[in-house]
Design a protein around this motif. Sequence first.
Motif, PDB file in Angstrom:
ATOM      1  N   ILE A   1     -22.207 -18.614 -25.025  1.00 21.08           N
ATOM      2  CA  ILE A   1     -21.386 -18.569 -26.262  1.00 21.08           C
ATOM      3  C   ILE A   1     -19.968 -18.098 -25.914  1.00 21.08           C
ATOM      4  CG2 ILE A   1     -21.073 -17.385 -28.498  1.00 21.08           C
ATOM      5  CD1 ILE A   1     -24.215 -17.263 -28.638  1.00 21.08           C
ATOM      6  N   PHE A   2     -19.857 -17.085 -25.072  1.00 21.67           N
ATOM      7  CA  PHE A   2     -18.530 -16.559 -24.713  1.00 21.67           C
ATOM      8  C   PHE A   2     -17.725 -17.613 -23.937  1.00 21.67           C
ATOM      9  CE2 PHE A   2     -19.632 -11.725 -24.729  1.00 21.67           C
ATOM     10  CZ  PHE A   2     -19.817 -11.795 -26.085  1.00 21.67           C
ATOM     11  N   ASP A   3     -18.387 -18.318 -23.029  1.00 23.84           N
ATOM     12  CA  ASP A   3     -17.657 -19.320 -22.245  1.00 23.84           C
ATOM     13  C   ASP A   3     -17.147 -20.437 -23.158  1.00 23.84           C
ATOM     14  OD1 ASP A   3     -18.043 -17.845 -19.995  1.00 23.84           O
ATOM     15  OD2 ASP A   3     -19.700 -19.047 -19.211  1.00 23.84           O
ATOM     16  N   ARG A   4     -18.002 -20.837 -24.099  1.00 25.18           N
ATOM     17  CA  ARG A   4     -17.556 -21.895 -25.012  1.00 25.18           C
ATOM     18  C   ARG A   4     -16.459 -21.364 -25.955  1.00 25.18           C
ATOM     19  NH1 ARG A   4     -21.601 -26.121 -27.939  1.00 25.18           N
ATOM     20  NH2 ARG A   4     -21.975 -26.674 -25.771  1.00 25.18           N
ATOM     21  N   SER A   5     -16.568 -20.109 -26.372  1.00 23.25           N
ATOM     22  CA  SER A   5     -15.526 -19.511 -27.235  1.00 23.25           C
ATOM     23  C   SER A   5     -14.187 -19.496 -26.506  1.00 23.25           C
ATOM     24  CB  SER A   5     -15.877 -18.057 -27.601  1.00 23.25           C
ATOM     25  OG  SER A   5     -17.180 -17.941 -28.091  1.00 23.25           O
TER      26      SER A   5
ATOM     27  N   GLU B   1     -22.104 -10.806 -50.943  1.00 24.16           N
ATOM     28  CA  GLU B   1     -21.284  -9.589 -50.827  1.00 24.16           C
ATOM     29  C   GLU B   1     -19.844  -9.958 -50.507  1.00 24.16           C
ATOM     30  OE1 GLU B   1     -22.368  -6.844 -47.805  1.00 24.16           O
ATOM     31  OE2 GLU B   1     -23.562  -5.668 -49.172  1.00 24.16           O
ATOM     32  N   PRO B   2     -18.891  -9.085 -50.853  1.00 33.37           N
ATOM     33  CA  PRO B   2     -17.486  -9.376 -50.548  1.00 33.37           C
ATOM     34  C   PRO B   2     -17.255  -9.611 -49.057  1.00 33.37           C
ATOM     35  CG  PRO B   2     -17.676  -7.355 -51.850  1.00 33.37           C
ATOM     36  CD  PRO B   2     -19.061  -7.772 -51.500  1.00 33.37           C
ATOM     37  N   SER B   3     -16.300 -10.456 -48.758  1.00 35.08           N
ATOM     38  CA  SER B   3     -15.965 -10.732 -47.363  1.00 35.08           C
ATOM     39  C   SER B   3     -14.575 -11.355 -47.303  1.00 35.08           C
ATOM     40  CB  SER B   3     -16.979 -11.727 -46.784  1.00 35.08           C
ATOM     41  OG  SER B   3     -16.583 -12.161 -45.510  1.00 35.08           O
ATOM     42  N   THR B   4     -13.798 -10.959 -46.330  1.00 34.90           N
ATOM     43  CA  THR B   4     -12.509 -11.617 -46.084  1.00 34.90           C
ATOM     44  C   THR B   4     -12.584 -12.364 -44.757  1.00 34.90           C
ATOM     45  OG1 THR B   4     -11.290  -9.971 -47.332  1.00 34.90           O
ATOM     46  CG2 THR B   4     -10.030 -11.218 -45.711  1.00 34.90           C
ATOM     47  N   ARG B   5     -12.760 -11.610 -43.688  1.00 31.86           N
ATOM     48  CA  ARG B   5     -12.736 -12.190 -42.345  1.00 31.86           C
ATOM     49  C   ARG B   5     -13.936 -13.082 -42.050  1.00 31.86           C
ATOM     50  NH1 ARG B   5      -9.948  -7.715 -42.564  1.00 31.86           N
ATOM     51  NH2 ARG B   5     -11.740  -7.079 -43.782  1.00 31.86           N
ATOM     52  N   THR B   6     -15.131 -12.575 -42.319  1.00 32.05           N
ATOM     53  CA  THR B   6     -16.328 -13.319 -41.885  1.00 32.05           C
ATOM     54  C   THR B   6     -16.420 -14.665 -42.596  1.00 32.05           C
ATOM     55  OG1 THR B   6     -17.432 -11.214 -41.518  1.00 32.05           O
ATOM     56  CG2 THR B   6     -18.834 -13.154 -41.617  1.00 32.05           C
ATOM     57  N   ARG B   7     -16.245 -14.633 -43.909  1.00 32.76           N
ATOM     58  CA  ARG B   7     -16.389 -15.881 -44.675  1.00 32.76           C
ATOM     59  C   ARG B   7     -15.330 -16.896 -44.266  1.00 32.76           C
ATOM     60  NH1 ARG B   7     -15.204 -14.873 -50.672  1.00 32.76           N
ATOM     61  NH2 ARG B   7     -13.393 -14.195 -49.526  1.00 32.76           N
ATOM     62  N   THR B   8     -14.070 -16.456 -44.236  1.00 33.68           N
ATOM     63  CA  THR B   8     -13.021 -17.440 -43.965  1.00 33.68           C
ATOM     64  C   THR B   8     -13.025 -17.890 -42.500  1.00 33.68           C
ATOM     65  OG1 THR B   8     -11.471 -15.614 -43.838  1.00 33.68           O
ATOM     66  CG2 THR B   8     -11.446 -16.879 -45.849  1.00 33.68           C
ATOM     67  N   SER B   9     -13.463 -17.021 -41.600  1.00 31.49           N
ATOM     68  CA  SER B   9     -13.474 -17.487 -40.203  1.00 31.49           C
ATOM     69  C   SER B   9     -14.628 -18.445 -39.965  1.00 31.49           C
ATOM     70  CB  SER B   9     -13.455 -16.331 -39.200  1.00 31.49           C
ATOM     71  OG  SER B   9     -14.632 -15.599 -39.253  1.00 31.49           O
ATOM     72  N   PHE B  10     -15.762 -18.255 -40.628  1.00 33.98           N
ATOM     73  CA  PHE B  10     -16.831 -19.260 -40.525  1.00 33.98           C
ATOM     74  C   PHE B  10     -16.334 -20.592 -41.089  1.00 33.98           C
ATOM     75  CE2 PHE B  10     -20.451 -16.198 -39.903  1.00 33.98           C
ATOM     76  CZ  PHE B  10     -21.040 -16.873 -38.849  1.00 33.98           C
TER      77      PHE B  10
ATOM     78  N   HIS C   1      -6.549  -3.847 -30.768  1.00 38.37           N
ATOM     79  CA  HIS C   1      -6.753  -5.309 -30.773  1.00 38.37           C
ATOM     80  C   HIS C   1      -7.473  -5.798 -32.027  1.00 38.37           C
ATOM     81  CE1 HIS C   1      -5.062  -5.854 -26.842  1.00 38.37           C
ATOM     82  NE2 HIS C   1      -5.751  -4.813 -26.424  1.00 38.37           N
ATOM     83  N   VAL C   2      -7.203  -5.124 -33.133  1.00 38.80           N
ATOM     84  CA  VAL C   2      -7.915  -5.443 -34.372  1.00 38.80           C
ATOM     85  C   VAL C   2      -7.646  -6.889 -34.825  1.00 38.80           C
ATOM     86  CG1 VAL C   2      -8.048  -4.835 -36.816  1.00 38.80           C
ATOM     87  CG2 VAL C   2      -8.081  -3.036 -35.104  1.00 38.80           C
ATOM     88  N   LEU C   3      -6.401  -7.325 -34.734  1.00 40.08           N
ATOM     89  CA  LEU C   3      -6.124  -8.706 -35.168  1.00 40.08           C
ATOM     90  C   LEU C   3      -6.592  -9.735 -34.137  1.00 40.08           C
ATOM     91  CD1 LEU C   3      -2.717  -8.355 -37.032  1.00 40.08           C
ATOM     92  CD2 LEU C   3      -4.998  -8.677 -38.010  1.00 40.08           C
ATOM     93  N   ASP C   4      -6.639  -9.320 -32.868  1.00 41.38           N
ATOM     94  CA  ASP C   4      -7.198 -10.231 -31.859  1.00 41.38           C
ATOM     95  C   ASP C   4      -8.688 -10.459 -32.114  1.00 41.38           C
ATOM     96  OD1 ASP C   4      -4.779 -10.456 -30.373  1.00 41.38           O
ATOM     97  OD2 ASP C   4      -5.127  -8.420 -29.663  1.00 41.38           O
ATOM     98  N   GLN C   5      -9.358  -9.416 -32.595  1.00 39.34           N
ATOM     99  CA  GLN C   5     -10.774  -9.591 -32.964  1.00 39.34           C
ATOM    100  C   GLN C   5     -10.905 -10.680 -34.024  1.00 39.34           C
ATOM    101  OE1 GLN C   5     -11.142  -5.117 -33.662  1.00 39.34           O
ATOM    102  NE2 GLN C   5     -13.281  -5.699 -33.514  1.00 39.34           N
ATOM    103  N   VAL C   6      -9.994 -10.648 -34.987  1.00 42.36           N
ATOM    104  CA  VAL C   6     -10.067 -11.615 -36.091  1.00 42.36           C
ATOM    105  C   VAL C   6      -9.842 -13.035 -35.547  1.00 42.36           C
ATOM    106  CG1 VAL C   6      -9.105 -12.272 -38.315  1.00 42.36           C
ATOM    107  CG2 VAL C   6      -9.286  -9.850 -37.711  1.00 42.36           C
ATOM    108  N   THR C   7      -8.839 -13.173 -34.678  1.00 42.89           N
ATOM    109  CA  THR C   7      -8.589 -14.492 -34.065  1.00 42.89           C
ATOM    110  C   THR C   7      -9.827 -14.945 -33.289  1.00 42.89           C
ATOM    111  OG1 THR C   7      -6.263 -13.918 -33.834  1.00 42.89           O
ATOM    112  CG2 THR C   7      -7.060 -15.739 -32.462  1.00 42.89           C
ATOM    113  N   ASN C   8     -10.388 -14.047 -32.494  1.00 36.55           N
ATOM    114  CA  ASN C   8     -11.548 -14.408 -31.676  1.00 36.55           C
ATOM    115  C   ASN C   8     -12.754 -14.772 -32.527  1.00 36.55           C
ATOM    116  OD1 ASN C   8     -10.145 -14.053 -29.330  1.00 36.55           O
ATOM    117  ND2 ASN C   8     -10.828 -11.944 -29.000  1.00 36.55           N
ATOM    118  N   GLY C   9     -12.838 -14.173 -33.707  1.00 39.43           N
ATOM    119  CA  GLY C   9     -13.972 -14.462 -34.594  1.00 39.43           C
ATOM    120  C   GLY C   9     -14.099 -15.945 -34.903  1.00 39.43           C
ATOM    121  N   VAL C  10     -12.979 -16.638 -35.006  1.00 39.15           N
ATOM    122  CA  VAL C  10     -13.018 -18.076 -35.313  1.00 39.15           C
ATOM    123  C   VAL C  10     -13.674 -18.832 -34.155  1.00 39.15           C
ATOM    124  CG1 VAL C  10     -11.622 -20.139 -35.770  1.00 39.15           C
ATOM    125  CG2 VAL C  10     -10.960 -17.925 -36.765  1.00 39.15           C
TER     126      VAL C  10
END
Length: 317
Positions: free
Chosen positions: A22-26, A59-68, A291-300
Amino acid sequence: MSLVKKPFLSTADVSKEDVIAIFDRSALFKKEFEEKGRIDHLIKPNSLGQKVVTLLFQEPSTRTRTSFQLAALRLGLRVVLLDNMSISSMQKGETVGDTIRNAAAMQPDLLIGRFNEDLDAEEAIKALEIPVINAGLGAKEHPTQALLDAFTIREYRGQVEGERVLLVGDVLHSRVANSNLKLLRNLGAEVAYCAPEEFRPKDSLWQDVQHFPHRDEAVQWASVIMGLRIQTERHKDERSIGLTVANFRDRYRIGGDQLNHFREDGILLHPGPVIRGVEFSNYVLQDPRCHVLDQVTNGVYVRAALMSFMLGIEVSS
Ligand code: ASP
């Protein structure tokens, strides 16, 4: 890949080999997007079909829902979204379990769900015959958050194995903490936590995990610090917690003073939402180690990679 067409409910459901795949493909998706602004061209012809993903968020979500959603669209998948339960039949008295069973009965190729009622939802999800991803289940697990956290650690520290990851805050009510503990240990990291007595986890999973009562000592031990939000929505009886936010902040917030004792090549993470000034100070959020915003980018990219594996989508490298 053992995840193909299987449920992904916990980080215990993935082998180390699967995580590396998964990490290699990400990483491939991220690099390709940064160079070419797209990833869909990597998908082998005929492997995408007409696949449809349903997102069901109670449940409420900002990052998880929109990045999926973004990840699905980047891959070229179609998305059905039900994230406003006030316009679902739960308003008419349908249970969350039945809502899940009905969404699955429409036979999407993949169901991605976030729910706050552990038991009813969990029972329904476990019995599903279509592939499903847990996008946050009560206080239990949030496995895709842990995947993107570990991916971010690997990206900035070069490895996960041997890292010393410190979780700070409301560990007791954090599904992120549970998923991370299992995954990080599987990948060979050491995990410890720093939390007030009120937020110390009670279950057996955490029994042998090192606890630091004092913030400064903990920060000196760590190579990675992960802040955790106080999960007020899960504190059924506020008074029984007996800990004020001001009290928490004084003893557990990571601020400039703590950063002075943190290693220069360390990294600071937080799953979000960050409540500024409570878990991390504004100063910390601007530190280059944060690296909080990098986490968000990586989530996608991590979610795109996971979905592609689970749907059996073939990708050329
Ligand atoms: N976003 C994470 C979760 O859904 C963390 C949090 O809400 O504090 O669990």
